[in-house]
Design a protein around this motif. Structure first.
Motif, PDB file in Angstrom:
ATOM      1  N   ALA A 114      -5.370  26.559  44.352  1.00 35.82           N
ATOM      2  CA  ALA A 114      -5.719  26.999  43.068  1.00 35.82           C
ATOM      3  C   ALA A 114      -7.168  27.359  43.070  1.00 35.82           C
ATOM      4  O   ALA A 114      -7.742  28.341  42.388  1.00 35.82           O
ATOM      5  CB  ALA A 114      -5.299  26.211  41.885  1.00 35.82           C
ATOM      6  N   HIS A 117      -8.800  32.432  45.648  1.00 36.50           N
ATOM      7  CA  HIS A 117      -8.885  33.682  44.813  1.00 36.50           C
ATOM      8  C   HIS A 117      -7.509  34.134  44.459  1.00 36.50           C
ATOM      9  O   HIS A 117      -6.994  34.320  43.592  1.00 36.50           O
ATOM     10  CB  HIS A 117      -9.744  34.584  45.597  1.00 36.50           C
ATOM     11  N   GLU A 147      -8.511  28.024  33.968  1.00 37.59           N
ATOM     12  CA  GLU A 147      -9.464  29.014  34.178  1.00 37.59           C
ATOM     13  C   GLU A 147      -8.498  30.208  34.734  1.00 37.59           C
ATOM     14  O   GLU A 147      -8.523  31.327  34.527  1.00 37.59           O
ATOM     15  CB  GLU A 147     -10.423  28.831  35.353  1.00 37.59           C
ATOM     16  N   ARG A 148      -7.310  29.629  35.516  1.00 40.80           N
ATOM     17  CA  ARG A 148      -6.628  30.600  36.071  1.00 40.80           C
ATOM     18  C   ARG A 148      -5.449  31.292  35.469  1.00 40.80           C
ATOM     19  O   ARG A 148      -5.120  32.524  35.179  1.00 40.80           O
ATOM     20  CB  ARG A 148      -5.934  29.853  37.447  1.00 40.80           C
ATOM     21  N   LEU A 174      -0.754  32.584  38.016  1.00 41.32           N
ATOM     22  CA  LEU A 174      -0.927  31.771  39.271  1.00 41.32           C
ATOM     23  C   LEU A 174      -1.022  32.250  40.557  1.00 41.32           C
ATOM     24  O   LEU A 174      -2.046  32.330  41.198  1.00 41.32           O
ATOM     25  CB  LEU A 174      -0.025  30.491  39.182  1.00 41.32           C
ATOM     26  N   THR A 176      -0.680  35.996  42.839  1.00 41.74           N
ATOM     27  CA  THR A 176      -0.983  37.246  43.039  1.00 41.74           C
ATOM     28  C   THR A 176       0.291  38.073  43.305  1.00 41.74           C
ATOM     29  O   THR A 176       0.594  39.304  42.721  1.00 41.74           O
ATOM     30  CB  THR A 176      -2.117  37.755  43.906  1.00 41.74           C
ATOM     31  N   ARG A 210     -17.092  35.284  39.640  1.00 40.41           N
ATOM     32  CA  ARG A 210     -16.647  33.983  39.599  1.00 40.41           C
ATOM     33  C   ARG A 210     -17.759  32.975  38.977  1.00 40.41           C
ATOM     34  O   ARG A 210     -17.730  32.103  38.740  1.00 40.41           O
ATOM     35  CB  ARG A 210     -16.400  33.220  40.917  1.00 40.41           C
TER      36      ARG A 210
END
Length: 256
Positions: A114, A117, A147-148, A174, A176, A210
């Motif tokens: 996690a 990226h 954050e994710r 979480l 992609t 970020r």
């Protein structure tokens, strides 16, 4: 065990750093694995030609998590500090970190993933932070997951300790993408989208995306690490949960 727990190679004419966890089937994120990852990142991230890191694992599973033995009260401070230094190194990586996940990706393994990226997961992959079931919590995940995936989704995973499927992980943001071969999917993403861009400008794009998140994670991680070591590890139940796991017996909670 003298053989390195990590395979390191530079590919795509030095544009891609491949890091492969190489202690299947568990690929435990222990002191040796953490040190090997830190060393490889320290050596290769500054290379101006580098455009991405691909983190994957040998065997059927990405990682069962951190070493529970290293979580015991007499040695957990050193383990947490080194794991959190690695997590910050990944969070603050100047180039994108692509992660390919097969099978189980749990605990400290998911914290490492996690911190990257873009996560690519196999259809049968399962992800979770089961620490609460041992009466501890996951400091790095407590900082990374909100954050994710947002506060509510993160709290669900952190409070319940449940594992989620790749499909649910995709739905909540979480991961992609889901792919039968996540390693190949990550490589394809690199070839299609990252190999042709300016490496120097890509580093600015990563920092820009970020920047404030990196500052929040670094500050919060210091606070929750202290909470874990000073407060949590002085409770009966945290020590009991870890001991019960190691001794393969049911834990007996005293709620204190």
């Amino acid at each position: 065990m003298s053989e390195s727990p990590l395979k390191v190679s530079l590919e795509r004419d030095g544009m891609l750093l491949r890091l492969t966890l190489a202690r299947p089937k568990a690929n435990i994120v222990d002191a040796a694995m953490i040190a090997a990852l830190q060393s490889a990142l320290t050596e290769h991230l500054p290379k101006p030609k580098l455009r991405a890191v691909l983190l994957s694992a040998e065997g059927p599973h990405f990682s069962f998590g951190a070493s529970v033995d290293e979580h015991m009260p007499d040695c957990c401070a050193q383990m947490l500090k080194s794991l959190h230094a690695l997590v910050l190194q990944l969070v603050e990586s100047p180039v994108p970190v692509l992660v390919a996940i097969n099978g189980q990706c749990l605990g400290g393994g998911l914290e490492v993933a996690a911190a990257g990226h873009l996560l690519f997961a196999a259809p049968g992959a399962m992800m979770g932070q089961p620490e609460i079931k041992l009466a501890v919590f996951a400091p790095a995940a407590s900082c990374l997951l909100p954050e994710r995936i947002g506060q509510a989704q993160a709290e669900d995973l952190l409070f319940s300790g449940r594992s989620i499927t790749a499909e649910e992980a995709l739905r909540i943001g979480l991961v992609t993408a889901i792919a039968e071969d996540p390693d190949k999917a990550a490589l394809d993403y690199f070839d299609k989208n990252l190999a042709s861009v300016s490496a120097s400008t890509l580093r600015f794009a990563v920092r820009a995306a970020r920047g404030d998140a990196m500052q929040r994670i670094r500050a919060k991680l210091a606070a929750v690490e202290k909470m874990y070591l000073v407060e949590l590890m002085s409770t009966h139940d945290a020590v009991e949960g870890l001991k019960a796991f190691v001794e393969k017996r049911p834990a007996v909670w005293q709620d204190r």
